[in-house]
Scaffold this active site. Structure first.
Site, short mmCIF file in Angstrom:
data_model
loop_
_atom_site.label_atom_id
_atom_site.label_comp_id
_atom_site.label_asym_id
_atom_site.label_seq_id
_atom_site.Cartn_x
_atom_site.Cartn_y
_atom_site.Cartn_z
N CYS A 1 0.83 -1.21 0.00
CA CYS A 1 0.00 0.00 0.00
C CYS A 1 0.87 1.26 0.00
O CYS A 1 1.53 1.55 -0.98
CB CYS A 1 -0.98 -0.02 1.18
N HIS B 1 -3.45 -5.36 1.20
CA HIS B 1 -3.21 -5.65 2.61
C HIS B 1 -3.63 -7.09 2.89
O HIS B 1 -4.53 -7.62 2.27
CB HIS B 1 -4.04 -4.72 3.50
#
Length: 493
Positions: free
Chosen positions: A343, A441
């Site tokens: 991310c 994630h």
């Protein structure tokens, strides 16, 4: 009949409330009770994307309520954590209501402008859960005895009131002063909330229980509140809720599973400690892999490790500036082992961050990335929040892995390739050589990705992996065994 609510409140932060709540959820679920977790207001940058309670897409909740929903064997929804505050540095937080990001604000502004709306949001979420479950296990936040906040303590005082909850007070003996903390907490509670306290659970005890008995007797005589259980010291392995368990910015700490593995058969993964780090729970599955050690290191520390993982960050732009100034960019460019950016860490690995003034706190329109991947990230006010499943076509430090992986995305900005790069996740992400970036994630919660990365790290380090260990007991079941030390009959459970 409306659900009964048990509020697991604490004498302080990090006393074991999340573990006790998860343990209660699994204990009750195992016995056929329809149970659900709840936390009215959470402050955490460790979040998960889950289904919104109204059925309209996905929203964010704190990781502990996601874990507790898994423990309760119910699908996680935004009702389990209807108010989430995500700190972003410089005294500001992002407010998330019913899973949707509302705006950024300073702490005082939240109480002046948003608190009443937040309370209403939390109460309605609890009402919906109470209408469809038999028991609600609510988790408090910090200490229930913060007298400066008792008129606006949503996670503790207000939850106890609007949920008509019985309160189980949790106190940590390891930090010392457990009897004083119990007594002081009970003395400082509003009278109506004090009357709701049905018992105390003491956590993290080591040693001879008989030596504790005189203190238990005295505290019960003095307060009239029974000590319902003394829980032994144990870490079931549940993901951490917030940054309390992380080393302070500028310090280092190593976690991992050596488990009798010889030093020459272990590997170390460096995780630079961003000032605004988020979703650091992404690396915990690696730390539970036999022979793998995860070392959180300061931004200005040499990357003396076998691999590097860059976690997410609540503010990529400001942490990118901090990383560059600390010398991390130069370290990354010189590093010769596998690197994975997750991310915000993926964004930071790229060439540059465009529209940086949308995401950062400064005025700069463009901020340099580390230049390890030929990628440009462009920020916009829109935020992506979704749970995803993707086909992994292994490449880079995940070479050889193939299959479906699941996880979630929570980010601002989109990344565009500036050169011909592998796209390992159904067109998402980027890989070049031993470097990989992705918005996914929860990547390492997938065994195929975790094993592929561990193999790549060992191969790069030129070391042989230790033999795999048999499956360990579920962390949810370990938490349930812990709370079985509590007199649950006295709680009416």
């Amino acid at each position: 009949m409306e659900a009964r609510t048990i509020l697991v409140a604490g004498t302080a932060s990090h006393v074991g409330k999340s573990t006790v709540a998860a343990g209660l959820c699994r204990y009750l679920a195992e016995r056929g009770v329809d149970v659900a977790p709840f936390k009215a207001q959470n402050m955490s940058n460790n979040a998960r994307a889950v289904a919104r309670a109204n059925g309209d897409g996905f929203g964010e909740i704190g990781v502990s309520q996601y874990v507790q929903a898994n423990a309760a064997r119910v699908p996680a929804t935004t009702d389990h954590n209807p108010v989430l505050l995500k700190p972003r540095g410089d005294g500001e937080s992002q407010l998330v209501l019913d899973g949707e990001a509302i705006e950024h604000f300073a702490a005082g502004e939240y109480y002046e402008r948003h608190w009443e709306r937040a309370r209403e949001t939390a109460e309605k979420a609890h009402e919906r859960l109470a209408a469809t479950h038999d028991v609600i296990v609510a988790e408090g936040a910090g200490s229930i005895a913060e007298i400066n906040l008792h008129d606006r303590d949503l996670a503790n005082v207000e939850t106890a009131r609007f949920a008509d909850a019985d309160v189980l007070l949790v106190a940590d003996i390891e930090r010392g002063g457990v009897f004083a903390s119990i007594l002081g907490t009970l003395e400082l509670l509003p009278e109506d909330v004090r009357d709701r306290v049905v018992g105390v659970a003491i956590t993290k005890f080591r040693g001879d229980r008989s030596l504790l008995e005189p203190g238990l007797d005295r505290i019960e005589q003095r307060t009239g509140v029974p000590v319902l259980g003394v829980l032994p010291y144990d870490d079931p392995g549940l993901p951490e809720e917030d940054s309390v368990s992380l080393p302070a910015v500028g310090s280092a700490e190593t976690i991992g599973d050596d488990d009798g593995v010889a030093p020459d058969r272990t590997v170390t993964i460096a995780v630079p400690r961003f000032p605004r780090a988020s979703n650091v729970t992404d690396v915990e599955p690696l730390a539970r892999t036999r022979g793998v050690r995860v070392r959180f290191v300061p931004l200005d520390a040499p990357l003396d490790a076998d691999a590097v993982v860059l976690t997410g960050t609540k503010n990529t732009v400001d942490d990118a500036i901090a990383a560059r100034e600390a010398g991390l960019y130069a370290e990354l460019r010189a590093f010769e082992g596998p690197i994975v950016g997750l991310c915000g860490g993926y964004q930071l690995l790229g060439e540059r961050l465009a529209n940086a003034n949308v995401e950062g706190t400064g005025d700069a329109e463009t901020v340099d990335g580390a230049g390890v991947l030929p990628v440009e990230t462009r920020f916009s006010p829109e935020k992506t929040v979704e749970a995803v499943k993707r086909d992994l076509d292994g490449c880079g430090p995940l070479s050889g892995a193939s299959g479906t992986v699941s996880g979630y995305e929570i980010h601002m900005g989109d990344s565009e390739h500036l050169a011909d790069l592998d796209r390992p996740f159904d067109g998402e992400g980027a890989a070049a050589g031993d470097v990989l970036g992705t918005y996914l994630h929860g990547l390492f919660e997938n065994r195929i990705a975790r094993e592929a990365f561990a193999e790549a790290v060992y191969a790069s380090a030129g070391r042989a992996r230790p033999e795999a260990r048999g499956d360990r007991e579920s962390p949810y079941d370990r938490a349930a065994k812990l709370v079985a030390e509590i007199d649950l009959d006295a709680l009416g459970l």
